[in-house]
Design an enzyme around this catalytic site. Structure first.
Site, PDB file in Angstrom:
ATOM      1  N   HIS A 186      13.621  -2.671  -6.216  1.00  0.00           N
ATOM      2  CA  HIS A 186      12.208  -2.832  -6.292  1.00  0.00           C
ATOM      3  C   HIS A 186      11.553  -4.094  -6.336  1.00  0.00           C
ATOM      4  O   HIS A 186      12.337  -5.016  -6.563  1.00  0.00           O
ATOM      5  CB  HIS A 186      12.045  -1.788  -7.857  1.00  0.00           C
ATOM      6  CG  HIS A 186      12.470  -0.449  -7.591  1.00  0.00           C
ATOM      7  ND1 HIS A 186      11.845   0.692  -7.117  1.00  0.00           N
ATOM      8  CD2 HIS A 186      13.436   0.013  -8.391  1.00  0.00           C
ATOM      9  CE1 HIS A 186      12.460   1.701  -7.276  1.00  0.00           C
ATOM     10  NE2 HIS A 186      13.379   1.306  -7.988  1.00  0.00           N
ATOM     11  N   HIS A 234      -2.264  -6.971  -4.454  1.00  0.00           N
ATOM     12  CA  HIS A 234      -3.251  -7.368  -3.357  1.00  0.00           C
ATOM     13  C   HIS A 234      -4.368  -8.347  -3.888  1.00  0.00           C
ATOM     14  O   HIS A 234      -4.796  -8.815  -3.101  1.00  0.00           O
ATOM     15  CB  HIS A 234      -3.899  -6.103  -2.874  1.00  0.00           C
ATOM     16  CG  HIS A 234      -3.116  -5.168  -2.088  1.00  0.00           C
ATOM     17  ND1 HIS A 234      -3.652  -4.086  -1.086  1.00  0.00           N
ATOM     18  CD2 HIS A 234      -1.723  -5.006  -1.658  1.00  0.00           C
ATOM     19  CE1 HIS A 234      -2.744  -3.687  -0.387  1.00  0.00           C
ATOM     20  NE2 HIS A 234      -1.575  -3.995  -0.691  1.00  0.00           N
ATOM     21  N   MET A 241       4.851   4.662  -6.762  1.00  0.00           N
ATOM     22  CA  MET A 241       4.820   3.382  -7.161  1.00  0.00           C
ATOM     23  C   MET A 241       3.870   2.320  -7.067  1.00  0.00           C
ATOM     24  O   MET A 241       3.775   1.662  -5.922  1.00  0.00           O
ATOM     25  CB  MET A 241       5.944   2.780  -6.728  1.00  0.00           C
ATOM     26  CG  MET A 241       6.727   1.703  -7.736  1.00  0.00           C
ATOM     27  SD  MET A 241       8.631   1.449  -7.296  1.00  0.00           S
ATOM     28  CE  MET A 241       9.089   0.455  -8.629  1.00  0.00           C
ATOM     29  N   GLU A 264     -24.143   9.399  -2.446  1.00  0.00           N
ATOM     30  CA  GLU A 264     -23.407  10.779  -2.889  1.00  0.00           C
ATOM     31  C   GLU A 264     -22.148  10.937  -2.715  1.00  0.00           C
ATOM     32  O   GLU A 264     -21.268  11.581  -3.496  1.00  0.00           O
ATOM     33  CB  GLU A 264     -24.091  11.782  -1.740  1.00  0.00           C
ATOM     34  CG  GLU A 264     -23.859  11.603  -0.210  1.00  0.00           C
ATOM     35  CD  GLU A 264     -24.413  12.376   0.440  1.00  0.00           C
ATOM     36  OE1 GLU A 264     -24.421  13.646   0.319  1.00  0.00           O
ATOM     37  OE2 GLU A 264     -24.857  12.256   1.682  1.00  0.00           O
TER      38      GLU A 264
END
Length: 354
Positions: free
Chosen positions: A107, A112, A163, A292
């Site tokens: 992992h 970002h 994840m 909306e």
């Protein structure tokens, strides 16, 4: 170059240059379970800080619908989505990522908001039994996703197993409207839209698996068809309804932070609006007003601010109604308070009148 290799000339390990962190206060952020955000200041006080975050990766079975369908989820700190991180522009985030030896898979984390080294993925790849300490500066105010990003098909496989999560970087002076006036919120709810691609057996029933990665080949086959089996909020069908419905009161302003790490989505609040919406997630851009429905691009997050004016049950959903009603992308907001007839009133209800 693999995700485990730092780019040529990279100094992320600190061997070629040292960052002067003198004068920075260290604070430990106490993470909480979604849909809630950790305790934080909306307007920063004092100088920028070093915010310490601990993530432990858990591979665990979770139930994703009322029919009992289970997957072996891949998670940050045991929840789908992972916990929300909140810092201010100019702060450093010091993230400890642990992959316990009881796990079976490799992992890492791609944030970002972070600059360089594949958002951190290039220098955080961990085998079971390893940990990494990553420090990065929060230079862009806004809401951003983070997710696991191994190589090849493992990236969408890990993301579609849960994840992913959100980091929010607030401007030091807080949120502003298009004229520079201050905006604030009474509550913050964090919603991540998650899709799954659960394989079926020869009878059309969802299959179950015992350990992480066991479903890899079959999951990828379904994934390549681009048709999710489930599209849910915060990990499971119905996770934000009933006893788990979001709560508010008339007069309260709520900030809804919404992400989708993989697909486009269209949040809508039935009976309400987006008073101020940072659709693209950047707090450097002026918010749009009175929307909306707003659009969240796959691989991003956005934020919407709304002041509740009427009591009742509101439905917050993906306004692809098929995905909301048939696949599970919906939540409830229960609002208490006094009804305002000047905004809406039932004038008549009964038999058709001649």
């Amino acid at each position: 170059m693999t995700h485990g290799d730092a780019p040529a000339g990279d100094i992320a390990d600190g061997t070629e240059a040292k960052v002067d962190l003198s004068g920075y206060e260290r604070v430990k952020q106490e993470l909480v379970m979604p849909p809630f955000a950790p305790k934080h200041e909306q307007v920063a006080t004092g100088k920028p800080k070093i915010v310490e975050i601990d993530f432990t990766i858990e591979e665990k079975k979770i139930q994703i619908d009322p029919d009992g369908t289970e997957i072996v989820a891949l998670t940050f700190n045991g929840s789908v989505p992972g916990p929300m991180i909140v810092v201010h522009e100019g702060d450093y985030v010091e993230l400890t990522l642990k992959n316990p030896e009881t796990n079976l898979m490799e992992h890492n984390i791609d944030l970002h908001v972070a600059t360089g080294a594949l958002g951190g993925a290039g220098i955080t790849t961990l085998l079971p039994g390893e940990e990494a300490l990553l420090r990065f500066k929060a230079t862009k105010p806004g809401v951003f996703i983070y997710h696991c990003a191994p190589e090849g098909s493992m990236t969408p496989y890990h993301v579609t197993h849960g994840m992913n999560g959100i980091i929010m970087v607030l401007p030091r002076e807080g949120l502003k409207d298009e004229k520079g006036n201050s905006l604030s919120y009474d509550k913050l709810y964090y919603i991540t839209e998650q899709e799954y691609y659960v394989p079926r057996d020869e009878n059309g029933n969802f299959k179950s698996y015992n350990f992480a990665g066991e479903d890899f080949a079959e999951w990828v086959d379904v994934m390549r068809g681009l048709i999710p089996s489930h599209i849910v909020f915060n990990g499971a069908v119905g996770s934000l309804v009933g006893e788990n419905a979001l709560k508010a009161s008339v007069g309260e302003t709520v900030l809804f932070v919404h992400s989708q790490a993989n697909r486009d989505t269209r949040p809508h609040l039935i009976g309400g609006h987006g008073d101020y919406v940072w659709e693209e997630g950047s707090f450097n851009n002026p918010p749009m007003k009175d929307l909306e429905t707003w659009f969240i691009r796959g691989g991003s997050a956005g934020a919407a601010l709304y002041k509740f004016l009427q009591p009742g049950v509101y439905v917050y959903l993906n306004h692809n109604l098929i995905e909301a009603v048939e696949l599970g992308a919906a939540a409830h907001v229960v609002v208490d308070g006094k009804w305002d007839n000047s905004l809406m009133e039932q004038v008549y209800h009964g038999p058709i009148r001649n």
